[in-house]
Design a protein around this motif. Structure first.
Motif, short mmCIF file in Angstrom:
data_model
loop_
_atom_site.label_atom_id
_atom_site.label_comp_id
_atom_site.label_asym_id
_atom_site.label_seq_id
_atom_site.Cartn_x
_atom_site.Cartn_y
_atom_site.Cartn_z
N ASP A 193 -11.50 7.81 5.09
CA ASP A 193 -11.54 9.19 5.58
C ASP A 193 -10.32 9.43 6.47
O ASP A 193 -10.20 8.81 7.53
N PRO A 194 -9.38 10.27 6.06
CA PRO A 194 -9.41 11.10 4.86
C PRO A 194 -9.07 10.31 3.60
O PRO A 194 -8.36 9.30 3.66
N ALA A 195 -9.56 10.80 2.48
CA ALA A 195 -9.24 10.18 1.20
C ALA A 195 -7.77 10.44 0.86
O ALA A 195 -7.23 11.51 1.16
N PRO A 196 -7.09 9.48 0.23
CA PRO A 196 -5.67 9.67 -0.09
C PRO A 196 -5.48 10.71 -1.19
O PRO A 196 -6.38 10.95 -2.00
N ARG A 197 -4.32 11.30 -1.20
CA ARG A 197 -4.00 12.26 -2.26
C ARG A 197 -3.87 11.53 -3.59
O ARG A 197 -3.30 10.45 -3.69
N VAL A 198 -4.40 12.16 -4.62
CA VAL A 198 -4.30 11.64 -5.98
C VAL A 198 -3.45 12.58 -6.81
O VAL A 198 -3.70 13.80 -6.83
N ASP A 209 -8.65 15.80 -2.42
CA ASP A 209 -7.20 16.03 -2.34
C ASP A 209 -6.55 15.63 -3.66
O ASP A 209 -6.22 14.47 -3.88
N VAL A 210 -6.38 16.61 -4.54
CA VAL A 210 -5.85 16.37 -5.88
C VAL A 210 -4.60 17.20 -6.11
O VAL A 210 -4.55 18.38 -5.76
N GLU A 211 -3.62 16.57 -6.72
CA GLU A 211 -2.40 17.25 -7.17
C GLU A 211 -2.31 17.05 -8.68
O GLU A 211 -2.50 15.94 -9.18
N ALA A 225 5.39 13.23 -8.06
CA ALA A 225 4.07 13.04 -7.47
C ALA A 225 4.19 12.76 -5.98
O ALA A 225 5.06 12.02 -5.54
N THR A 226 3.29 13.35 -5.22
CA THR A 226 3.24 13.10 -3.77
C THR A 226 2.03 12.26 -3.37
O THR A 226 1.87 11.92 -2.20
N GLY A 227 1.17 11.90 -4.33
CA GLY A 227 -0.01 11.11 -4.03
C GLY A 227 0.29 9.62 -4.01
O GLY A 227 1.20 9.14 -4.70
N SER A 228 -0.50 8.88 -3.24
CA SER A 228 -0.37 7.43 -3.22
C SER A 228 -1.14 6.78 -4.36
O SER A 228 -1.00 5.58 -4.62
N MET A 243 -4.21 4.09 -10.73
CA MET A 243 -3.57 2.94 -10.09
C MET A 243 -2.79 3.43 -8.88
O MET A 243 -2.39 4.60 -8.81
N ARG A 244 -2.57 2.54 -7.94
CA ARG A 244 -1.77 2.90 -6.78
C ARG A 244 -0.32 3.07 -7.18
O ARG A 244 0.21 2.34 -8.02
N ARG A 245 0.33 4.04 -6.56
CA ARG A 245 1.74 4.29 -6.85
C ARG A 245 2.59 3.04 -6.59
O ARG A 245 3.52 2.74 -7.34
N ALA A 246 2.25 2.30 -5.54
CA ALA A 246 3.01 1.10 -5.19
C ALA A 246 2.94 0.06 -6.29
O ALA A 246 3.94 -0.63 -6.58
N VAL A 247 1.79 -0.09 -6.94
CA VAL A 247 1.66 -1.07 -8.03
C VAL A 247 2.46 -0.61 -9.24
O VAL A 247 3.14 -1.41 -9.90
N PHE A 248 2.40 0.68 -9.55
CA PHE A 248 3.17 1.22 -10.67
C PHE A 248 4.66 0.95 -10.48
O PHE A 248 5.36 0.51 -11.40
#
Length: 745
Positions: free
Chosen positions: A458-463, A491-493, A541-544, A634-639
């Motif tokens: 909380d807060p949930a990360p942006r997707v 929080d969705v994009e 993309a701005t989400g993690s 998947m997490r942006r960092a893993v991608f």
């Protein structure tokens, strides 16, 4: 809302049929990438037109409008609307009624859950079992035509539920492929001297009023072992049955390796096992139930692994069941180490052999967890081990006796054992740093297996959800609604990748979407390359967390995105896949099996949605080597870490399989969850590989995957070499793919 607005927002003046849209291929699935986004514009003083509301209206209009609607002029449409002016009001009233119904259902959920697990319901399920079989048969008949087109006659056994190796077919298979012959025994005996390590293995067997016939068979199965360096500790837990006491007395002098220990009072299975552990002299310790049997080569195969891998800490094998008359049935061919499956069910079970110091460090078996003491132990020991220290022997080395009073026969677990298993799993999660995770009964498997629901921060990360599309307006609208209106996530994009759409209605719709602050539309006019489209859109993309979604996918449940993200945020997890269904409610995707068709195929393809699959695996969270990118998170960092999709070699097919294997190779686990449920209208837009050009490209992508991943494709750690690669229905292989390992004397 004016007729013109209906036409523009819902039908479009030049609405095209959903064809020609790009899609992601995993080779096994050829999918369309048509995406649909939300329509948020006002309409003539009316409330904003949400996608959910627009879709309901559109579906009603499609049912009511004449087929030649495209030929209607404005006056005709206005006249039609005037005659049906109450349509929208009725739909809105229906929506209110549905919301009220949803609230009522939520209020009754707890009561229903309690009822499902009540004794009366258990009796009812048995009484109604024949009716359920009839209903399942009717569903199978409905879907057989599609199955025949996909699999042909060869696929009918798996389609009809005969996969998995039950009954006489397995008994015959076991005689040919899973029974040690005299010549095979001679070969292993010659190889004994070549084993690099020959430790003493202690086998602990608690005994309480055991059937003398089956207890003697258990002891004989130890004395028949090829491997000679063992000891058997028979721990009598204060038996009072004369036959059991007499047999134990007879066994005391039968073999110097057989030791009988007597307890003064009954302490149940955990206490009795701990008594055996306290007297064990071996470096390794295993557990054998008092009426079960070990295969003659069981301890040899264990010693083989110990000698080959000094890092090993836990070794487990495949198993089957054995009837009172000795007939073998219902094999359990297990995957290699699969931590998420272990949190769903105790798939490791029999035969398990632990390094003795690990059991001591864990405190032995815990009293108070009777009925789930083995599950509690394996959870506590594996917490202390690196994945490479957990070794799987893909051979049937344990035969679980099914007598009328056993769990193996009845298939039901006592309530105290169910609660013990739940506590063992909940405490494991807390020790593992996940106090937010909640252990729930797995739907359809209540009283047997589990669903772990992980919390969100909380807060949930942006997707950021990425949807490639080319035209295909009707499909796109459903996909967009699934993200923006129907996903219970804060929080969705949404990023729509427009791959040179030229349909006027689709272009107007994309312009309409740009009015929503949550939406970005990225235009890419290059020839279709799924990998390149997604790779080049990720920088927007701005989400993690990234979600790759086909444009022909439609959500079935509101919490699908929350479920995917809750797993993707786990630091040990790489890619998370969803459960995808065809419109006829048969399975389109429940994980991918490597090696089928040379590269990979979807597990349980075309089975009914309510099919449990192989030992429940079609309905449980687990690890797969790969999942389809028709819907993954998947997490942006893993991608970024693995370099994204391979846009050079895998433009259309297998790009998702390759991505998952790169993630797996980097040390992450890939997860499939059945609790993110969506419909997948596969191949509506791009079609199949049915032209010479497509087939040539497809063959090239297969060849690349074989060069890049051949060894892994031939030995999927999430599958088993005793199961077939002819399809992904978990059927018996014609012959096991297990190479014998020679040991020179």
């Amino acid at each position: 809302m004016t007729p013109d607005e209906y036409r523009k927002a819902l039908l479009g003046a030049d609405t095209a049929h959903p064809d020609g849209a790009p899609r992601s291929h995993s080779g096994v699935h050829r999918v369309a990438h048509v995406t649909r986004e939300r329509c948020a514009g006002p309409s003539s003083g009316a409330e904003p037109l949400t996608v959910a509301r627009a879709r309901a209206l559109r579906e009603a209009l499609v049912r009511a409008l004449p087929e030649d609607v495209q030929a209607m002029d404005l006056a005709e449409i206005e006249a039609w609307i005037a005659q049906r002016r109450d349509l929208e009001e009725r739909l809105e009233r229906t929506q209110v009624d549905l919301e009220s119904t949803h609230t009522a259902l939520e209020e009754h959920r707890t009561v229903l859950q309690q009822t499902r697990t009540s004794p009366s319901m258990r009796v009812g399920r048995r009484v109604l079992a024949p009716a359920r079989l009839v209903l399942r048969a009717l569903r199978l008949v409905r879907s057989l035509p599609r199955s025949l087109r996909v699999h042909g006659l060869r696929g009918l056994p798996g389609r009809l539920g005969t996969n998995g190796g039950d009954g006489p077919a397995y008994a015959d298979w076991a005689r040919r492929h899973a029974t040690l012959s005299a010549s095979g025994r001679s070969t292993l005996e010659r190889q004994l001297q070549g084993l690099p390590s020959q430790p003493l293995i202690s086998v602990v067997t608690p005994v309480y009023n055991s059937d003398p016939r089956f207890l003697r068979e258990a002891v004989d199965s130890l004395r028949e072992q090829v491997y000679p360096h063992w000891e058997l500790l028979l721990v009598d837990d204060a038996s009072d049955a004369p036959g059991t006491r007499q047999l134990l007395a007879d066994l005391e002098g039968i073999d110097v390796r057989v030791r009988v220990l007597y307890r003064d009072e009954n302490g149940h299975i955990s206490a009795a096992s701990n008594t055996g552990l306290a007297h064990a002299r071996g470096e390794w310790v295993g557990f054998l139930d008092h009426d079960d049997r070990l295969a003659p080569d069981a301890l040899f195969r264990v010693a083989e692994v110990i000698g080959d891998d000094p890092r090993a800490g836990l070794i487990y094998s495949d198993e089957d069941k054995i009837r009172e008359n000795g007939e073998r049935y219902e094999p359990h061919f297990k995957p290699d180490w699969n931590p998420d499956l272990l949190r769903s069910q105790n798939y490791i079970n029999h035969f398990s052999v632990y390094r003795r110091d690990l059991v001591d460090a864990a405190g032995g078996l815990r009293e108070g967890f009777e009925g789930a003491q083995d599950y509690d132990l394996v959870l506590r020991v594996t917490e202390r081990l690196e994945p490479r220290a957990i070794r799987h022997i893909p051979r049937v080395l344990y035969h679980w006796r099914a007598v009328t009073t056993s769990t193996a026969h009845a298939g039901e677990t006592k309530p105290y054992a169910v609660e013990a298993a739940r506590r063992a799993l909940q405490e494991h999660l807390e020790r593992s740093g996940r106090p937010d995770a909640v252990v729930l009964p797995a739907p359809g498997f209540e009283g047997m297996w589990w669903r772990v629901r992980y919390g969100l921060p909380d807060p949930a990360p942006r997707v950021s959800v990425l949807i490639p599309t080319r035209n295909g307006l009707h499909l796109l609208m459903d996909s967009v609604a699934s993200v923006l209106d129907e996903a219970d996530y804060p929080d969705v994009e949404l990023i729509v990748i427009d791959n040179a759409s030229d349909d006027p209605a689709t272009l107007r719709y994309l312009d309409f979407l740009r009015q929503d602050d949550r939406v970005k539309v990225v235009r890419d006019e290059r020839p279709f390359n799924f990998s390149q489209l997604n790779n080049d859109a990720v920088p927007f993309a701005t989400g993690s967390v990234l979600v790759f979604l086909n444009n022909d996918v439609k959500a079935q449940d509101r919490d699908w995105l929350r479920e995917l993200v809750s797993h993707a945020l786990r630091p040990e997890v790489g890619v998370v896949g969803a459960r995808l269904l065809f419109p006829d409610d048969t399975i389109q995707h429940a994980g991918c099996i490597l090696g089928v068709g040379g590269v990979a195929a979807h597990a349980y393809l075309q089975l009914p949605d309510d099919s449990p699959g192989y030992l429940g695996r079609a309905g449980l969270i687990q690890n797969y080597s790969a999942v389809t990118a028709a819907c993954v998170a998947m997490r942006r960092a893993v991608f970024d870490e693995v370099g994204g999709f391979d846009a050079e070699h895998l433009k259309v097919a297998f790009n998702d399989i390759d991505l998952c294997l790169k993630v797996l190779q980097s040390g992450y686990w890939n997860v499939w969850t059945p609790y993110a449920r969506l419909y997948h209208f596969e191949s509506i837009s791009r079609g199949y590989e049915d032209t010479p050009e497509k087939q040539e490209r497809f063959r090239g992508e297969i060849a690349y995957m074989r060069r890049q991943w051949g060894d892994l494709l031939d030995a999927d750690p999430a599958y088993n070499p005793n199961l077939s690669l002819e399809d992904a229905q978990f059927r018996l292989a014609r012959a096991p793919r297990i190479p014998d390992k020679p040991h020179s004397a």
